[in-house]
Scaffold this motif. Sequence first.
Motif, PDB file in Angstrom:
ATOM      1  N   VAL B 101    -131.523  58.202   1.206  1.00  0.00           N
ATOM      2  CA  VAL B 101    -130.056  58.148   1.156  1.00  0.00           C
ATOM      3  C   VAL B 101    -129.598  57.276  -0.021  1.00  0.00           C
ATOM      4  N   ARG B 102    -130.423  56.310  -0.396  1.00  0.00           N
ATOM      5  CA  ARG B 102    -130.078  55.545  -1.606  1.00  0.00           C
ATOM      6  C   ARG B 102    -130.086  56.465  -2.837  1.00  0.00           C
ATOM      7  N   SER B 105    -126.773  57.995  -2.910  1.00  0.00           N
ATOM      8  CA  SER B 105    -125.756  57.045  -3.345  1.00  0.00           C
ATOM      9  C   SER B 105    -125.837  56.838  -4.864  1.00  0.00           C
ATOM     10  N   ASP B 106    -127.060  56.789  -5.408  1.00  0.00           N
ATOM     11  CA  ASP B 106    -127.230  56.667  -6.862  1.00  0.00           C
ATOM     12  C   ASP B 106    -126.606  57.858  -7.588  1.00  0.00           C
ATOM     13  N   LEU B 108    -124.049  59.361  -6.770  1.00  0.00           N
ATOM     14  CA  LEU B 108    -122.600  59.370  -6.571  1.00  0.00           C
ATOM     15  C   LEU B 108    -121.936  58.145  -7.201  1.00  0.00           C
ATOM     16  N   ARG B 109    -122.659  57.529  -8.149  1.00  0.00           N
ATOM     17  CA  ARG B 109    -122.115  56.348  -8.829  1.00  0.00           C
ATOM     18  C   ARG B 109    -120.892  56.730  -9.675  1.00  0.00           C
ATOM     19  N   PRO B 110    -120.044  55.740 -10.006  1.00  0.00           N
ATOM     20  CA  PRO B 110    -118.785  56.030 -10.701  1.00  0.00           C
ATOM     21  C   PRO B 110    -118.944  56.926 -11.938  1.00  0.00           C
ATOM     22  N   MET B 113    -119.401  60.352 -10.755  1.00  0.00           N
ATOM     23  CA  MET B 113    -118.204  60.851 -10.065  1.00  0.00           C
ATOM     24  C   MET B 113    -117.175  61.332 -11.086  1.00  0.00           C
ATOM     25  N   LYS B 114    -117.094  60.637 -12.213  1.00  0.00           N
ATOM     26  CA  LYS B 114    -116.122  61.034 -13.241  1.00  0.00           C
ATOM     27  C   LYS B 114    -116.461  62.412 -13.788  1.00  0.00           C
ATOM     28  N   VAL B 393    -122.445  59.248   3.179  1.00  0.00           N
ATOM     29  CA  VAL B 393    -122.523  58.650   1.841  1.00  0.00           C
ATOM     30  C   VAL B 393    -121.615  59.400   0.861  1.00  0.00           C
ATOM     31  N   ASN B 395    -118.476  60.329   1.311  1.00  0.00           N
ATOM     32  CA  ASN B 395    -117.074  60.353   1.714  1.00  0.00           C
ATOM     33  C   ASN B 395    -116.105  60.314   0.527  1.00  0.00           C
ATOM     34  N   ALA B 396    -116.430  59.549  -0.507  1.00  0.00           N
ATOM     35  CA  ALA B 396    -115.523  59.491  -1.662  1.00  0.00           C
ATOM     36  C   ALA B 396    -115.550  60.817  -2.422  1.00  0.00           C
TER      37      ALA B 396
END
Lengths: 67, 447
Positions: B101-102, B105-106, B108-110, B113-114, B393, B395-396
């Motif tokens: 899951v990490r 999350s990696d 989905l970093r900013p 995401m951009k 993870v 959600n954003a």
Amino acid sequence: MKIVADLDLCQGHGMCEDTAPEVFRVVESEDGSYDQVEIILHEPDSGLHEKVDSAVRYCPNRALKIQ
Amino acid sequence: MSDQPRPKTVSGAKPEIGHYDDFMEHAAHFLYRAYQECGELAEFDLFGAKHVLLSSADAQEAVYRASDDQVSAAAPYQYMVPVFGEGIQYGAPVETERQQVRFMSDGLRPKRMKTYAQVIAEEVEDYISDWGDEGEKEFHDTFKELVLRTSTHCLMGSEFRHRLNDEFGELFEQLEHAISPEAVIDYQSEAEAFSTRDEARARLQEMLMKSVNERLAANAAGNEPPTDMLQSFLDARYKDGEAMDHELIPGMIIWIMFGGFHTSSNTAAWACLELARHPQYQREVIEEVDKVYGNGEDLSFAALRELPITEGFVMETLRLHPPLLTLMRQVVNQPFEYKGNVFEVGTNLVISPYVSHRLPEHFPDPERFDPHRPQPDHLFALIPFGGGRRKCVGNAFAFLQVKSILTALLSRYELSLVDAPESYREVMPSLILRPSSPCNLRYTRRK
């Protein structure tokens, strides 16, 4: 301003670090699970308050709080 | 006998099967009745397996904050193992799963995401470019098709996305059919849905491995690696420095698709339905969208974050229509205690966002759709994505995607109902709540 992080909620997305890198850093966790926020400046001066407010607001997990 | 408190039992249990019939008929309504009859803690039985529904923000917090060696997510979700594969998620030891899951999350970093925000905006624009001045569409299926495009693009890159055909979506549907109350009881039975599941999974492995191998070849040829989830999984390292076994990457993709595909497309459909039902709220959202567009801003990541009214609208949609009905944990190792109640090892602890989001202490007049509701102060009251370390993870990403769809649509069109208001109902063909079919809405170009 004093910032606290709830590490039960942090998933290391790094939104805070991206928004206010002077205040937040995301570091690897020991067990290799989610990275975790580290607050570098617990009581940032007023020039940083706006950035910190955004960082708190944009945390996807509401893991940050201002006391 | 001690005077130790214990949960009340839901009425209507039958010999052997317990409450299974009622649960099967409409699980959401059954759970809501369980809460109404019993309050905060409601015990029920499915074929001899003890379940306790916990319905209060404090109880939800206690479960979500408990560690994996107190309450296990893997134990009640073993029926997902044939879907994602051995070695993935609950088919792996918890120490491995935590690292997987990490990896998500990696991815989905900013910075990523951009890029995803741009990809999604372009896909949505492209998708609605030939809609004309007005028309009617079935919004549930429309968004399924659209979200399949956006999510495969962000996950697997543009080559995979542009090769996409109907087969991929159909295979996913076959996997989803196997996630049913029957699976909860026995996911290894001879039922046809389960053999179809296994065949679909094998075919998906083949399709996705092809892309994994192509990517590896492109990387080896020195091409600039694209920004997508696939690349993120290839670059990921366990704490011992090892990369993932490449054969497991299709399972990671299926896992993340499962988390995000129908949940997001359903939410987009519900949001449009609620917009059409509430013209006054639709005007407010349109006004906000126009401000962003009016400034000449494109739908960047930053612009989409600054849409509080739209965000409130989506949040209220998720409150009333949480895509996932229940989130389960099983008590392991030693009894779990909550407010003096002792739950023995093996008890399934059930949290239902559907029920939690209707608790009057946090949401007065809960059935009323009201996007102006303040977010409850309690962090564990509004839980469409679950909570704690195991919260969804993505959600954003989900918010980004749904807001991107709504803003693109509403900058051009107004939405209205086609059929009689009461004909749009909430149905539960699988464990996901969705609007009844057909969910027809009319779109009309704004003046």
